[in-house]
Enzyme design. Structure first.
Site, short mmCIF file in Angstrom:
data_model
loop_
_atom_site.label_atom_id
_atom_site.label_comp_id
_atom_site.label_asym_id
_atom_site.label_seq_id
_atom_site.Cartn_x
_atom_site.Cartn_y
_atom_site.Cartn_z
N HIS A 298 -6.06 -1.34 11.73
CA HIS A 298 -5.75 -1.94 10.66
C HIS A 298 -6.33 -3.05 9.74
O HIS A 298 -6.79 -3.63 10.90
CB HIS A 298 -3.87 -2.71 10.73
N ASN B 213 -1.00 -9.21 5.13
CA ASN B 213 -1.04 -7.67 4.12
C ASN B 213 -0.55 -7.44 3.45
O ASN B 213 -0.38 -7.69 2.43
CB ASN B 213 0.81 -7.69 5.43
N CYS C 245 -4.83 0.05 3.57
CA CYS C 245 -4.88 -0.37 4.54
C CYS C 245 -6.79 -1.71 4.21
O CYS C 245 -6.83 -3.22 3.62
CB CYS C 245 -4.91 -1.24 5.40
N GLN D 202 0.94 -1.32 -0.01
CA GLN D 202 0.28 -0.04 -0.33
C GLN D 202 0.99 0.87 -0.02
O GLN D 202 0.05 2.38 -0.20
CB GLN D 202 -1.16 0.32 1.16
#
Length: 356
Positions: free
Chosen positions: A293, A313, A157, A151
């Site tokens: 997150h 992630n 996110c 990102q």
């Protein structure tokens, strides 16, 4: 004691920590450097220089470099001290080693659960009656997970978590793995979500439904910043979903039931230094104080007596376990480690729909 001697002892101890961890877990690079390098009496500035080269760091001025060097020293101290007392997970010198923690949180953590918008209403949970769950699941091995993305310096996110979950259910329903566009959500899903300023996966799922699909990365590539919403092109391919559902809160069993069937968007409390520098292992340590997150759960399993959930992630492959994160499950806490069971959702898809 002379400064040179202090530095020598410091890095000898650092080398010992790296050696102890790597020797027992077959990882020669616990903090991002080999045990041989760390055992040498490096000067701290030399380590900072080699780290800067490794991560292609370029500073705009000598003053900025000095500032980042001071941050680097403090972060390295935290990494060494944490690795010395831990046994289940380890931290490392990743790309964030020159980023102060408050700066890190404001730049890279973009889940906004308290944003203005529709309330998170109770929805049906189609997997409630699932039984005989498999002992382990890994959607990467089933071909439902695209490569790890990055990102960048943007709190997007939420868009990456949304897209990864949609990529997963689309592959499961159609047999085709398509890399989809986070940038479209950044540019066009602006009623309740706010690009680099943060967003929420349920709102993004609702946008995809209302927009009759989302484009592919090839048609709408990621820019690492907010842009203008592009109108649909007649020949562009879109991937659709038919709905979305929330996983019951504070229920590990419910999350596992859903995860046995598809990848799941998950919000966690990631505002800790340990999360910033996570390198490998099953995480059960320091967390943040609020959900901030978004990641994507892509499987679960067990290793060396540790039960865990596998999370994808969006910080590139140099963070964590090649971009992934294993978090401990089975702790007995309703909310789980870092509140992982507090907020999870997933898209649904019927095979007959618009586009793919």
């Amino acid at each position: 004691m002379a400064m040179g001697s202090k530095l020598s002892l410091f890095f000898l101890s650092l080398g010992f920590v790296a050696y102890s961890s790597s020797a027992s877990h077959n990882d020669p690079s616990v903090v991002g450097y080999s045990q041989e390098d760390l055992a040498l009496p490096y000067k701290l500035v030399d380590l900072f220089s080699s780290w800067s080269v490794k991560h292609s760091k370029i500073y705009v001025s000598p003053e900025e470099k000095v500032k980042r060097y001071e941050v680097f020293k403090q972060n390295l101290k935290h990494i060494v001290e944490t690795n010395r007392r831990n046994g289940s997970y380890w931290l490392g010198l990743n790309q964030f080693a020159d980023v102060a923690h408050e700066e890190f949180k404001s730049t890279y953590l973009g889940l906004k659960t308290g944003m203005d918008g529709p309330a998170r209403a109770p929805t049906a949970f189609r997997y409630e009656n699932s039984v005989n769950l498999p002992w382990s699941v890994d959607w990467r091995k089933k071909g439902a997970v695209t490569p790890v993305k990055n990102q960048g310096e943007c709190g997007s996110c939420w868009a990456f978590s949304t897209v990864a979950a949609v990529e997963g259910i689309n592959q499961i329903a159609t047999g085709k793995l398509e890399s989809l566009s986070e940038q479209e959500l950044m540019d066009c899903d602006t009623t309740f979500d706010h690009g680099c300023g943060g967003g929420f996966m349920d709102f993004a799922f609702a946008y995809i439904m209302g927009n009759l699909g989302i484009h592919t990365d090839d048609d709408y590539p990621y820019l690492m910043e907010e842009g203008y919403c592009k109108e649909k092109q007649p020949q562009s391919k879109v991937v659709t979903i038919s709905g979305y559902e929330d996983v019951p809160e504070n229920s590990e069993v419910s999350l596992l039931k859903a995860l046995a069937h598809q990848p799941i968007s998950v919000g966690i409390a990631a505002g800790s230094k340990d999360f910033q520098f996570y390198k490998r292992g099953v995480f059960e340590g320091s967390c943040g104080t609020e959900l901030d997150h978004a990641l994507t759960a892509v499987g679960y399993g067990s290793s060396d007596g540790q039960d865990y959930i596998i999370m994808k992630n969006s910080w590139g492959k140099s963070w964590g376990e090649q971009g992934y994160f294993r978090i401990k499950r089975g702790t007995g806490k309703p909310e789980g480690v870092c509140s992982i069971y507090s907020m999870a959702s997933y898209p649904t898809k019927s095979i007959t729909g618009h586009g793919a």
